[in-house]
Design an enzyme around this catalytic site. Sequence first.
Site, short mmCIF file in Angstrom:
data_model
loop_
_atom_site.label_atom_id
_atom_site.label_comp_id
_atom_site.label_asym_id
_atom_site.label_seq_id
_atom_site.Cartn_x
_atom_site.Cartn_y
_atom_site.Cartn_z
N HIS A 271 40.01 35.40 36.17
CA HIS A 271 40.41 35.63 34.79
C HIS A 271 40.07 37.04 34.35
O HIS A 271 40.18 37.38 33.20
CB HIS A 271 39.67 34.63 33.89
N CYS A 272 39.60 37.87 35.28
CA CYS A 272 39.15 39.21 34.86
C CYS A 272 39.87 40.31 35.61
O CYS A 272 40.63 41.08 35.04
CB CYS A 272 37.65 39.35 35.11
N ILE A 273 39.59 40.40 36.91
CA ILE A 273 40.01 41.59 37.65
C ILE A 273 41.51 41.82 37.64
O ILE A 273 41.96 42.96 37.47
CB ILE A 273 39.45 41.54 39.10
N ASP A 276 42.16 42.36 33.22
CA ASP A 276 41.52 43.34 32.32
C ASP A 276 42.14 44.73 32.38
O ASP A 276 42.36 45.35 31.34
CB ASP A 276 40.01 43.42 32.63
#
Length: 432
Positions: A271-273, A276
């Site tokens: 859910h980030c890399i 973002d």
Amino acid sequence: MLNQLQKQIENRSCTLAILGLGYVGLPLAITFVNAGYRIIGYDINPEYLNQMRNGISKILDISSQELKDALATGRFSLTSVPSDLEGADVHIICVPTPLSKSRQPDMSYIESALATLLTVWGPGKMAILESTTYPGTTQELLLPTLSRNGLKLDEDFLLAFSPERVDPGNHKFPLHRIPKVVGGSSKASTQAAAALYGAAFEQVHTVSSPTAAELAKLLENTFRNVNIALVNEFAQICDSLKADVWEVIEAAGTKPFGFMPFFPGPGIGGHCIPLDPQYLVYKSRLHGYEPRLVALADQINVERPRYVVQQAMDILNTQGKAINGARVLVLGVTYKPDVPDPRESPALPILEFLAEKGADTHYIDPWIPSIRLKNGDEMLSARDLKEEAAEADLIIILTAHQNFDYELISKYGKKLLDTRNAVSTSLRQQPN
Ligand code: SAJ
């Protein structure tokens, strides 16, 4: 009023509301309970809250016992009712910041949390945003929103940004040991937020503004995204040269300075890399700069699943088999090993491409009993690795879960596409 808040922070008598109790919010809540604060945990999912009230943690990094212990202190309450946040002195927003279908920032969760906060907002309070977001969110969205009805920063309220830093499944760094970056909308905001986090975290690093803190987080994750893209492209170069990219990375990794190994894979999940950096791209473009490297890295990473399916077709071709009708076994569908999370996993597009090409695809993932593809098809995880591996025309390892039997899989080397080099890594780690 704000002096009183500063005192309450220092003597730990203030109440914190944490909005969003996912993989960021729940560990944060527990950390502050353990530091002696009173916490109101707010989430919009009543069923999820009920599970927690019954002492069941669905968050990998928080055991049900830790949750029960926190609830037993009597200083941790759970609610989905906004008015229950009335008594909170500090509100910390920890909600998701996904991308829309067109890979643009989706601010709906932050906007909804803000709307909830506003129902109980008033003088003498502090708001902190932890969700990863585009630089300027705190100053351009939160500050004006919280200043309505004549409330003034520093006179009536304080505001800061502190990026969440969680590496799900990484037990080496419990949350309170991960340094916390804090940037306030004013000096007083920075001091108050730093004092609060300083009571629960071993190290606090203050910066001059919320924007600097928002950018620090984006640099951390964009750094990973771009370097993973580099090694994915490098792996394709090695493939064309028939060189072993894993051997090359291992050799480069012996350099004791100036190098940090990253490893090729079937794409970037989580859910980030993967997400973002698109918040950075969005804001950069709005300010007239085209972030070519960051955008290109995203393209390279997003194209990896197609590349893996092409590799699969090439291997089947050497066996005189078309992918259409071939029996393919996919091992591991979560976005990284040993976590029960398939979000943004590259396994999803790979399973979809295989289905489009007519492969008879089976998967095994002990963490994911079933998975739904974009076309609505539901796949159930097979169970018997030995039988599935023997029956398969091709085995593709996408996620290197610890508990796969790599010794057994290694017997099928001729029909194995190991995108994580998991077999040789595992066999090398076994005692001779
Ligand atoms: N990946 C590769 N090659 C690599 C490293 C990762 O293909 O060399 C892939 C993984 O398979 C995974 C994705 O990238 O699909 C993300 O991997 P990750 O290790 O960054 O895992 P996350 O997203 O759970 O955790 C990251 C944190 N990871 C680390 O610091 C090791 C960190 O970047 C952030 O603190 C965190 O996301 C977050 O919440 O932002």
